[in-house]
Structures are given as structure tokens and as C-alpha cells.
Design an enzyme around this catalytic site. Structure first.
Site, PDB file in Angstrom:
ATOM      1  N   ARG A 196       2.391  -4.773   5.887  1.00 50.09           N
ATOM      2  CA  ARG A 196       1.620  -3.965   5.508  1.00 50.09           C
ATOM      3  C   ARG A 196       2.519  -2.656   5.348  1.00 50.09           C
ATOM      4  O   ARG A 196       2.828  -2.237   6.438  1.00 50.09           O
ATOM      5  CB  ARG A 196       0.080  -3.564   6.113  1.00 50.09           C
ATOM      6  CG  ARG A 196      -0.499  -2.479   5.354  1.00 50.09           C
ATOM      7  CD  ARG A 196      -1.914  -2.178   5.728  1.00 50.09           C
ATOM      8  NE  ARG A 196      -2.516  -1.392   4.708  1.00 50.09           N
ATOM      9  CZ  ARG A 196      -3.899  -1.563   4.346  1.00 50.09           C
ATOM     10  NH1 ARG A 196      -4.742  -2.116   4.947  1.00 50.09           N
ATOM     11  NH2 ARG A 196      -4.401  -0.528   3.515  1.00 50.09           N
ATOM     12  N   ARG A 223     -12.599   2.150  -7.537  1.00 56.48           N
ATOM     13  CA  ARG A 223     -12.028   3.453  -7.686  1.00 56.48           C
ATOM     14  C   ARG A 223     -12.327   4.086  -9.035  1.00 56.48           C
ATOM     15  O   ARG A 223     -12.941   3.498  -9.969  1.00 56.48           O
ATOM     16  CB  ARG A 223     -10.338   3.110  -7.809  1.00 56.48           C
ATOM     17  CG  ARG A 223      -9.893   2.784  -6.307  1.00 56.48           C
ATOM     18  CD  ARG A 223      -8.402   2.670  -6.184  1.00 56.48           C
ATOM     19  NE  ARG A 223      -7.992   2.432  -4.861  1.00 56.48           N
ATOM     20  CZ  ARG A 223      -6.763   2.410  -4.587  1.00 56.48           C
ATOM     21  NH1 ARG A 223      -5.901   2.548  -5.520  1.00 56.48           N
ATOM     22  NH2 ARG A 223      -6.543   1.836  -3.365  1.00 56.48           N
ATOM     23  N   TRP A 247       2.609   8.091  -2.955  1.00 59.29           N
ATOM     24  CA  TRP A 247       3.965   8.132  -3.008  1.00 59.29           C
ATOM     25  C   TRP A 247       4.034   8.987  -4.510  1.00 59.29           C
ATOM     26  O   TRP A 247       4.796  10.118  -4.564  1.00 59.29           O
ATOM     27  CB  TRP A 247       4.618   6.778  -3.477  1.00 59.29           C
ATOM     28  CG  TRP A 247       6.140   6.870  -3.788  1.00 59.29           C
ATOM     29  CD1 TRP A 247       7.063   6.675  -2.936  1.00 59.29           C
ATOM     30  CD2 TRP A 247       6.709   6.842  -5.203  1.00 59.29           C
ATOM     31  NE1 TRP A 247       8.371   6.501  -3.765  1.00 59.29           N
ATOM     32  CE2 TRP A 247       8.058   7.112  -5.312  1.00 59.29           C
ATOM     33  CE3 TRP A 247       6.022   7.186  -6.576  1.00 59.29           C
ATOM     34  CZ2 TRP A 247       8.960   6.905  -6.100  1.00 59.29           C
ATOM     35  CZ3 TRP A 247       6.896   7.240  -7.462  1.00 59.29           C
ATOM     36  CH2 TRP A 247       8.230   7.390  -7.501  1.00 59.29           C
ATOM     37  N   ASP A 305       0.872  -1.332   0.162  1.00 54.40           N
ATOM     38  CA  ASP A 305      -0.045   0.021   0.002  1.00 54.40           C
ATOM     39  C   ASP A 305       0.820   1.368   0.025  1.00 54.40           C
ATOM     40  O   ASP A 305       2.018   1.261   0.490  1.00 54.40           O
ATOM     41  CB  ASP A 305      -0.758  -0.141   1.202  1.00 54.40           C
ATOM     42  CG  ASP A 305      -2.165   0.911   1.200  1.00 54.40           C
ATOM     43  OD1 ASP A 305      -2.346   1.340  -0.009  1.00 54.40           O
ATOM     44  OD2 ASP A 305      -2.514   1.366   2.218  1.00 54.40           O
ATOM     45  N   ASN A 327     -11.234  -2.292  -4.707  1.00 57.24           N
ATOM     46  CA  ASN A 327     -10.553  -1.329  -5.708  1.00 57.24           C
ATOM     47  C   ASN A 327     -11.222  -1.096  -7.069  1.00 57.24           C
ATOM     48  O   ASN A 327     -10.867  -0.187  -7.579  1.00 57.24           O
ATOM     49  CB  ASN A 327      -8.988  -1.714  -5.966  1.00 57.24           C
ATOM     50  CG  ASN A 327      -8.106  -1.749  -4.728  1.00 57.24           C
ATOM     51  OD1 ASN A 327      -7.067  -2.418  -4.422  1.00 57.24           O
ATOM     52  ND2 ASN A 327      -8.342  -0.661  -3.767  1.00 57.24           N
ATOM     53  N   TRP A 328     -12.154  -2.185  -7.196  1.00 53.86           N
ATOM     54  CA  TRP A 328     -12.826  -1.906  -8.518  1.00 53.86           C
ATOM     55  C   TRP A 328     -13.654  -0.745  -8.408  1.00 53.86           C
ATOM     56  O   TRP A 328     -14.104  -0.061  -9.524  1.00 53.86           O
ATOM     57  CB  TRP A 328     -14.050  -2.945  -8.710  1.00 53.86           C
ATOM     58  CG  TRP A 328     -13.262  -4.148  -9.270  1.00 53.86           C
ATOM     59  CD1 TRP A 328     -13.115  -5.498  -8.698  1.00 53.86           C
ATOM     60  CD2 TRP A 328     -12.381  -4.673 -10.328  1.00 53.86           C
ATOM     61  NE1 TRP A 328     -12.390  -6.393  -8.978  1.00 53.86           N
ATOM     62  CE2 TRP A 328     -12.121  -6.052 -10.408  1.00 53.86           C
ATOM     63  CE3 TRP A 328     -12.168  -3.854 -11.509  1.00 53.86           C
ATOM     64  CZ2 TRP A 328     -11.263  -6.478 -11.404  1.00 53.86           C
ATOM     65  CZ3 TRP A 328     -11.444  -4.244 -12.565  1.00 53.86           C
ATOM     66  CH2 TRP A 328     -11.076  -5.873 -12.415  1.00 53.86           C
ATOM     67  N   SER A 349      -7.602  -5.229  -4.790  1.00 54.78           N
ATOM     68  CA  SER A 349      -8.761  -5.713  -3.904  1.00 54.78           C
ATOM     69  C   SER A 349     -10.041  -5.781  -4.779  1.00 54.78           C
ATOM     70  O   SER A 349     -10.041  -4.991  -5.663  1.00 54.78           O
ATOM     71  CB  SER A 349      -8.691  -4.934  -2.778  1.00 54.78           C
ATOM     72  OG  SER A 349      -9.609  -3.608  -2.900  1.00 54.78           O
ATOM     73  N   HIS A 351       1.826   3.582  -9.026  1.00 55.07           N
ATOM     74  CA  HIS A 351       1.831   2.101  -9.110  1.00 55.07           C
ATOM     75  C   HIS A 351       2.814   1.491 -10.063  1.00 55.07           C
ATOM     76  O   HIS A 351       3.436   0.427  -9.963  1.00 55.07           O
ATOM     77  CB  HIS A 351       0.470   1.839  -9.814  1.00 55.07           C
ATOM     78  CG  HIS A 351      -0.686   2.161  -9.243  1.00 55.07           C
ATOM     79  ND1 HIS A 351      -0.894   1.721  -7.856  1.00 55.07           N
ATOM     80  CD2 HIS A 351      -1.995   3.152  -9.243  1.00 55.07           C
ATOM     81  CE1 HIS A 351      -2.088   2.371  -7.283  1.00 55.07           C
ATOM     82  NE2 HIS A 351      -2.537   3.021  -8.189  1.00 55.07           N
TER      83      HIS A 351
HETATM   84  C1  IPE Z   1      -5.146  -2.455  -0.133  1.00 62.28           C
HETATM   85  O1  IPE Z   1      -5.152  -1.240  -0.057  1.00 62.28           O
HETATM   86  C2  IPE Z   1      -5.143  -3.167  -1.359  1.00 62.28           C
HETATM   87  C3  IPE Z   1      -4.077  -3.397  -1.991  1.00 62.28           C
HETATM   88  C4  IPE Z   1      -2.898  -2.882  -1.331  1.00 62.28           C
HETATM   89  C5  IPE Z   1      -3.920  -4.109  -3.194  1.00 62.28           C
HETATM   90  P1  IPE Z   1      -6.350   0.023  -0.160  1.00 62.28           P
HETATM   91  O2  IPE Z   1      -5.354   1.132  -0.229  1.00 62.28           O
HETATM   92  O3  IPE Z   1      -7.254  -0.421  -1.184  1.00 62.28           O
HETATM   93  O4  IPE Z   1      -6.854  -0.100   1.338  1.00 62.28           O
HETATM   94  P2  IPE Z   1      -7.660   1.001   2.306  1.00 62.28           P
HETATM   95  O5  IPE Z   1      -8.780   1.527   1.444  1.00 62.28           O
HETATM   96  O6  IPE Z   1      -6.724   1.927   2.556  1.00 62.28           O
HETATM   97  O7  IPE Z   1      -8.310   0.125   3.440  1.00 62.28           O
HETATM   98  C1  IPE Z   2      -1.853   0.294  -3.171  1.00 59.55           C
HETATM   99  O1  IPE Z   2      -1.776   1.619  -3.301  1.00 59.55           O
HETATM  100  C2  IPE Z   2      -2.029  -0.340  -4.428  1.00 59.55           C
HETATM  101  C3  IPE Z   2      -3.492  -0.811  -4.898  1.00 59.55           C
HETATM  102  C4  IPE Z   2      -4.389  -0.694  -4.039  1.00 59.55           C
HETATM  103  C5  IPE Z   2      -3.958  -0.966  -5.992  1.00 59.55           C
HETATM  104  P1  IPE Z   2      -2.940   2.542  -3.331  1.00 59.55           P
HETATM  105  O2  IPE Z   2      -3.386   2.801  -4.601  1.00 59.55           O
HETATM  106  O3  IPE Z   2      -3.849   2.246  -2.315  1.00 59.55           O
HETATM  107  O4  IPE Z   2      -1.863   4.065  -2.787  1.00 59.55           O
HETATM  108  P2  IPE Z   2      -2.746   5.018  -1.529  1.00 59.55           P
HETATM  109  O5  IPE Z   2      -2.769   4.106  -0.325  1.00 59.55           O
HETATM  110  O6  IPE Z   2      -3.618   5.598  -2.230  1.00 59.55           O
HETATM  111  O7  IPE Z   2      -1.207   5.758  -1.469  1.00 59.55           O
HETATM  112 MG    MG Z   3      -4.059   2.473  -0.261  1.00 54.63          MG
END
Ligand code: IPE
Ligand code: IPE
Ligand code: MG
Length: 253
Positions: A201, A84, A38, A33, A81-82, A78, A50
Site C-alpha cells: 500500500r 466521491r 500528489w 493510494d 470511491n463511488w 473501490s 490520477h
Molecule cells: C483505497 O484508497 C482505494 C484505492 C486505492 C483504489 P482510498 O483513498 O479510497 O482509501 P481510504 O478512503 O483512504 O481508506
Molecule cells: C487513489 O488515490 C486512487 C483512487 C482511490 C481512485 P486517492 O484518490 O485516494 O488519493 P489520496 O489518497 O486522496 O491522495
Molecule cells: Mg486515498
């Protein structure tokens, strides 16, 4: 032992040898995460983070091989994440599509087996095909098993396993008394690997975000504020060392 952040290649080898004198985890799971933050901190679009995040994953796979860590499960995308913005989701799909192809040869050379864990029905056809081709191309490798948790949600995985158990019982393929922890674990996506010994994590959040809820019942947890693209070899080795200092009691005394 504090493993210094600017690790030199020469002492990296000796630290690895030192760590190998103690039991190393058999299975490490990582919530990668912090990519978005970053990039934002540097004024870049999130997708740049990413892309940068591929690098530490490649390094950690090599370290697992060096340390003799057999299973690595990487949370890459996750089920939540769909939700987003479409632009980020499609950017990530494209990144996976390209990365699987560009890394396959190297992964194969290093004896890495790719296993996709997650809801395949949600994944765009061409991305899924890339994953499945990579699974097929690496299926005989046995050095490191790399589970890519992609379109993965643990509650959904548990529900799916419960459905399978019910179906098996209904069809008289199993008896209700067969349904114990071992049987149920065998119905999860992670059926072929032991539970994680260590869960890492990055990114500073103190939660598990729907990752391996069943499997981490007795995992050791390592949380760090380091954003995933900044996660160094030294910090991974530090996490392994911390793990080795833990007293795992499993409820006993
Ligand atoms: C968890 O990170 C999923 C992955 C790292 C792939 P998220 O950024 O989606 O988690 P939350 O929303 O902060 O809990
Ligand atoms: C984790 O990084 C990767 C995925 C969830 C795909 P994030 O995209 O959640 O990055 P932050 O947490 O917003 O910085
Ligand atoms: Mg995140």
C-alpha cells in the site's frame, strides 16, 4: 540490501537477476493510494494525480513480467470511491475509458491478460464495454495476469460468494459439507488466482480499505509513505526484496 532510489538502468537488470535467485511472489496486490495528495501538493486538480498514476502501474506490470511475477492485482477504484464528488468520479471514468484503449496494444504485445474484478453492475455501460473488450482481446495471454480491481469492495464480494453458496446448496448443486475454504475461494472474483503473497500500500495509510479481506489472510504487508505517482521501480524491487527476507510461518514454528 538497500536498493537505491535513483536506480540506473544498468544495475536494474542485475538487481532483477539477483532477486530472481530467491523465490519471488507469485501474486502481488497493490493499493495504489495517494494520487489526489500528489496533485494537491503541486497545486493541480486531483485528476492530474490520477493521470500520473497510470505511469507507475505500467512500469510495475513490466517489472512483474521481468521478475516472473504471474499475478498482479491493482486496486484502482473501490466500491466506496463511488461516494466521491461527481466531478472526480466522472473524471476517473473518462480516464479509465481512455487508458484501456491507449494501453491495450502494448499490454497485448507483452502477453498481459486483463481481468476486471468488481461489481460490474455499477460501472457505466461504455466503460464496462471497454473493460470487457480488453478482457476478450487479452484472454489468451498468459505472461502476467493483471486483475484490475474496479468498483471493487471485498465485503460485497464475500457476501456475493455467500449468496452463491446458499443458492447452490438450495438447488442441490452442492452439499453444505462441500462449503470449505477452497470451495468458497472459488466463488470469489479472484477464483482463478492464488492468494496474494505480498500486499503493497502506498500513500501512508495503515489500513486495507475493503481490499481482498479473505484473500490476504496470510499475505506479507508492505506499507510506504510514498504517494502512488512517485512509486519508483526501485521501491517496487525493494518491496520484493523485503518480502524475500520475511519468515512466512503460516502459524507453524
Ligand atoms: C483505497 O484508497 C482505494 C484505492 C486505492 C483504489 P482510498 O483513498 O479510497 O482509501 P481510504 O478512503 O483512504 O481508506
Ligand atoms: C487513489 O488515490 C486512487 C483512487 C482511490 C481512485 P486517492 O484518490 O485516494 O488519493 P489520496 O489518497 O486522496 O491522495
Ligand atoms: Mg486515498
Amino acid at each position: 540490501m538497500k536498493i537505491f532510489s535513483n536506480l540506473l538502468p544498468s544495475n536494474k537488470i542485475s538487481i532483477i537477476e539477483e532477486l530472481k535467485k530467491q523465490p519471488v511472489p507469485l501474486h502481488v496486490a497493490v493499493i495504489m493510494d495517494g494520487n489526489g495528495r500528489w496533485a494537491s501538493e503541486r497545486g493541480f486538480p486531483r485528476i492530474v494525480g490520477h493521470k500520473e498514476g497510470v505511469k507507475p502501474l505500467k512500469r510495475i506490470v513490466c517489472l512483474c513480467s521481468d521478475l516472473g511475477i504471474k499475478y498482479l492485482t491493482a486496486y484502482s477504484f473501490s466500491s466506496e470511491n463511488w461516494k466521491r464528488p461527481q466531478k472526480e468520479v466522472s473524471g476517473l471514468m473518462q480516464l479509465f475509458f481512455e487508458t484501456i484503449a491507449s494501453e491495450l496494444e502494448e499490454l497485448n504485445k507483452n502477453g498481459v491478460r486483463i481481468v476486471l474484478i468488481g461489481n460490474r453492475k455499477m460501472i457505466p455501460r461504455k466503460v464496462l464495454k471497454r473493460f470487457e473488450d480488453a478482457e476478450n482481446a487479452t484472454k489468451n495471454n498468459n505472461n502476467v495476469i493483471l486483475n484490475i480491481a474496479f468498483s471493487y469492495g471485498s465485503r460485497q464480494e464475500i457476501l456475493e460468494a455467500a449468496r452463491k453458496a446458499c443458492t447452490n446448496i438450495k438447488n442441490n448443486e452442492a452439499d453444505i459439507n462441500d462449503l470449505d475454504e477452497k470451495y468458497f475461494s472459488g466463488l470469489l472474483f479472484t477464483q482463478n488466482c492464488p492468494d496474494p503473497d505480498l500486499l503493497i500500500r502506498t500513500g501512508g495509510e495503515l489500513r486495507v480499505s475493503n481490499f481482498l479481506l479473505w484473500q490476504i489472510a496470510y499475505s506479507e504487508l508492505y506499507f510506504t509513505k510514498t504517494l502512488w505517482p512517485d512509486f519508483t521501480d526501485a521501491e517496487f524491487l525493494q518491496a520484493i526484496h523485503d518480502y524475500q527476507c520475511r519468515n512466512r510461518r503460516f502459524g507453524k514454528i
